[in-house]
Design a protein around this motif. Structure first.
Motif, PDB file in Angstrom:
ATOM      1  N   TYR A 192      -5.711   2.430   9.189  1.00 12.88           N
ATOM      2  CA  TYR A 192      -5.193   2.587  10.545  1.00 12.88           C
ATOM      3  C   TYR A 192      -5.231   1.222  11.203  1.00 12.88           C
ATOM      4  N   SER A 193      -4.094   0.807  11.780  1.00 14.28           N
ATOM      5  CA  SER A 193      -4.024  -0.543  12.334  1.00 14.28           C
ATOM      6  C   SER A 193      -3.047  -0.631  13.490  1.00 14.28           C
ATOM      7  N   GLU A 194      -3.155  -1.751  14.199  1.00 11.69           N
ATOM      8  CA  GLU A 194      -2.117  -2.118  15.149  1.00 11.69           C
ATOM      9  C   GLU A 194      -0.908  -2.515  14.319  1.00 11.69           C
ATOM     10  N   ASN A 195       0.275  -2.418  14.883  1.00 15.49           N
ATOM     11  CA  ASN A 195       1.496  -2.730  14.151  1.00 15.49           C
ATOM     12  C   ASN A 195       1.868  -4.192  14.408  1.00 15.49           C
ATOM     13  N   ASN A 196       1.330  -5.100  13.606  1.00 18.44           N
ATOM     14  CA  ASN A 196       1.563  -6.524  13.794  1.00 18.44           C
ATOM     15  C   ASN A 196       2.237  -7.146  12.579  1.00 18.44           C
ATOM     16  N   VAL A 197       3.077  -8.140  12.833  1.00 15.27           N
ATOM     17  CA  VAL A 197       3.769  -8.866  11.778  1.00 15.27           C
ATOM     18  C   VAL A 197       2.744  -9.601  10.916  1.00 15.27           C
ATOM     19  N   GLY A 198       2.908  -9.536   9.612  1.00 13.72           N
ATOM     20  CA  GLY A 198       2.066 -10.279   8.686  1.00 13.72           C
ATOM     21  C   GLY A 198       0.895  -9.501   8.110  1.00 13.72           C
ATOM     22  N   LEU A 199       0.550  -8.369   8.713  1.00 14.78           N
ATOM     23  CA  LEU A 199      -0.602  -7.610   8.222  1.00 14.78           C
ATOM     24  C   LEU A 199      -0.362  -7.091   6.802  1.00 14.78           C
ATOM     25  N   LEU A 200       0.817  -6.575   6.536  1.00 18.45           N
ATOM     26  CA  LEU A 200       1.127  -6.066   5.196  1.00 18.45           C
ATOM     27  C   LEU A 200       0.943  -7.169   4.156  1.00 18.45           C
ATOM     28  N   ASN A 201       1.377  -8.363   4.477  1.00 14.72           N
ATOM     29  CA  ASN A 201       1.238  -9.486   3.560  1.00 14.72           C
ATOM     30  C   ASN A 201      -0.236  -9.804   3.295  1.00 14.72           C
ATOM     31  N   ARG A 202      -1.042  -9.792   4.327  1.00 19.17           N
ATOM     32  CA  ARG A 202      -2.463 -10.088   4.161  1.00 19.17           C
ATOM     33  C   ARG A 202      -3.176  -8.991   3.377  1.00 19.17           C
ATOM     34  N   ILE A 203      -2.811  -7.735   3.645  1.00 20.08           N
ATOM     35  CA  ILE A 203      -3.423  -6.627   2.902  1.00 20.08           C
ATOM     36  C   ILE A 203      -3.034  -6.705   1.425  1.00 20.08           C
ATOM     37  N   SER A 204      -1.768  -6.947   1.140  1.00 25.02           N
ATOM     38  CA  SER A 204      -1.354  -7.036  -0.264  1.00 25.02           C
ATOM     39  C   SER A 204      -2.031  -8.223  -0.950  1.00 25.02           C
ATOM     40  N   SER A 262       1.238   6.818  12.843  1.00 28.47           N
ATOM     41  CA  SER A 262       0.172   7.774  12.550  1.00 28.47           C
ATOM     42  C   SER A 262       0.156   8.849  13.632  1.00 28.47           C
ATOM     43  N   GLU A 263      -0.850   9.692  13.576  1.00 25.44           N
ATOM     44  CA  GLU A 263      -1.005  10.743  14.585  1.00 25.44           C
ATOM     45  C   GLU A 263      -1.466  10.180  15.924  1.00 25.44           C
ATOM     46  N   ILE A 264      -1.794   8.893  15.941  1.00 24.78           N
ATOM     47  CA  ILE A 264      -2.293   8.235  17.149  1.00 24.78           C
ATOM     48  C   ILE A 264      -1.218   7.290  17.679  1.00 24.78           C
ATOM     49  N   GLU A 265      -0.887   7.413  18.941  1.00 21.48           N
ATOM     50  CA  GLU A 265       0.163   6.601  19.547  1.00 21.48           C
ATOM     51  C   GLU A 265      -0.140   5.108  19.396  1.00 21.48           C
ATOM     52  N   ASN A 266       0.877   4.344  19.031  1.00 23.60           N
ATOM     53  CA  ASN A 266       0.797   2.891  18.850  1.00 23.60           C
ATOM     54  C   ASN A 266      -0.125   2.445  17.712  1.00 23.60           C
ATOM     55  N   VAL A 267      -0.439   3.343  16.800  1.00 31.54           N
ATOM     56  CA  VAL A 267      -1.265   3.008  15.642  1.00 31.54           C
ATOM     57  C   VAL A 267      -0.476   3.344  14.379  1.00 31.54           C
ATOM     58  N   SER A 268      -0.395   2.370  13.467  1.00 31.82           N
ATOM     59  CA  SER A 268       0.284   2.574  12.189  1.00 31.82           C
ATOM     60  C   SER A 268      -0.715   3.012  11.135  1.00 31.82           C
ATOM     61  N   ARG A 269      -0.195   3.656  10.098  1.00 38.04           N
ATOM     62  CA  ARG A 269      -1.043   4.075   8.986  1.00 38.04           C
ATOM     63  C   ARG A 269      -0.426   3.614   7.681  1.00 38.04           C
ATOM     64  N   ASN A 308     -15.148  -2.342  -2.081  1.00 38.65           N
ATOM     65  CA  ASN A 308     -15.068  -3.752  -1.681  1.00 38.65           C
ATOM     66  C   ASN A 308     -13.739  -4.067  -1.001  1.00 38.65           C
ATOM     67  N   ILE A 309     -12.664  -3.531  -1.538  1.00 45.46           N
ATOM     68  CA  ILE A 309     -11.328  -3.780  -0.971  1.00 45.46           C
ATOM     69  C   ILE A 309     -11.234  -3.222   0.443  1.00 45.46           C
ATOM     70  N   VAL A 310     -11.703  -1.992   0.642  1.00 46.03           N
ATOM     71  CA  VAL A 310     -11.670  -1.381   1.974  1.00 46.03           C
ATOM     72  C   VAL A 310     -12.477  -2.233   2.947  1.00 46.03           C
ATOM     73  N   GLY A 311     -13.604  -2.760   2.510  1.00 44.50           N
ATOM     74  CA  GLY A 311     -14.396  -3.652   3.354  1.00 44.50           C
ATOM     75  C   GLY A 311     -13.633  -4.905   3.743  1.00 44.50           C
ATOM     76  N   GLN A 312     -12.898  -5.480   2.790  1.00 45.22           N
ATOM     77  CA  GLN A 312     -12.089  -6.671   3.080  1.00 45.22           C
ATOM     78  C   GLN A 312     -10.935  -6.345   4.022  1.00 45.22           C
ATOM     79  N   ILE A 313     -10.301  -5.194   3.822  1.00 42.73           N
ATOM     80  CA  ILE A 313      -9.197  -4.782   4.695  1.00 42.73           C
ATOM     81  C   ILE A 313      -9.705  -4.615   6.122  1.00 42.73           C
ATOM     82  N   GLU A 314     -10.879  -4.023   6.285  1.00 44.23           N
ATOM     83  CA  GLU A 314     -11.428  -3.794   7.631  1.00 44.23           C
ATOM     84  C   GLU A 314     -11.779  -5.093   8.357  1.00 44.23           C
ATOM     85  N   LYS A 315     -11.875  -6.198   7.632  1.00 43.43           N
ATOM     86  CA  LYS A 315     -12.148  -7.498   8.264  1.00 43.43           C
ATOM     87  C   LYS A 315     -10.907  -8.074   8.952  1.00 43.43           C
ATOM     88  N   GLN A 316      -9.744  -7.508   8.661  1.00 43.11           N
ATOM     89  CA  GLN A 316      -8.519  -7.977   9.314  1.00 43.11           C
ATOM     90  C   GLN A 316      -8.575  -7.558  10.786  1.00 43.11           C
TER      91      GLN A 316
END
Length: 173
Positions: free
Chosen positions: A11-23, A41-48, A62-70
């Motif tokens: 679950y994240s804000e919808n910002n440019v570049g996040l997909l690239n960093r996650i991948s 997502s089911e939450i307004e202004n939040v992407s999933r 470990n990956i989920v932990g790294q993703i949550e650091k974004q």
């Protein structure tokens, strides 16, 4: 530890570049993304993001932990297949004459519970939602007749257990 299929929900804000960093997080660890879907997502202004990987629980943790650091990431979760309800969708484009001339095609459509989306003089389009295995089975049955085009979506899923994301967001507000 053995490899398993994991569905990661981000679950994240919808910002440019996040997909690239996650991948990039997966790239650094040489873990292949099997399926990726991003939507509201089911939450307004939040992407999933729904990401499917085949790895060990240690690595996915470990990956989920790294993703949550974004910075834009609100929360990330991971589940095994038994903890989720999931589907994929596919669209098949096939020559129209087959629909009328091949009785077997009509039986395949009926048995697979596929839906005819459109019919034109040149082609017809089938839509099928279900488990990946169901889509692969339909593909295998239609392939001998000739598939003009085929596309399959990434996995979409919901967890069987309540995800505490809404409670978390209310606490942050």
């Amino acid at each position: 530890m053995e490899n398993k299929m994991f569905t990661i929900s981000v679950y994240s804000e919808n910002n440019v570049g996040l997909l690239n960093r996650i991948s990039g997080i997966f790239l650094k660890r040489h873990i292949n993304i099997l399926s990726l879907n991003v939507s509201e997502s089911e939450i307004e202004n939040v992407s999933r993001f729904v990401i499917v990987v085949n790895t060990t629980e240690k690595w996915v943790h470990n990956i989920v932990g790294q993703i949550e650091k974004q910075i834009e990431v609100i929360k990330a979760f991971y589940h095994i297949d038994e903890e989720t309800i999931f589907l994929e969708s596919a669209i098949f484009k096939i020559e129209s004459s087959l629909l009328f001339d091949e009785r077997q095609i009509q039986n395949i459509i009926k048995e697979s519970k596929a839906e005819i989306v459109t019919v034109s003089r040149e082609f017809f389009v089938l839509s099928k939602s279900g488990k990946r295995s169901e889509i692969e089975e339909l593909y295998a049955k239609l392939k001998p007749f000739g598939i003009m085009q085929f596309v399959r979506s990434g996995r979409i899923s919901v967890s069987k257990e309540k995800m505490e994301i809404s409670t978390l967001l209310e606490a942050l507000s």
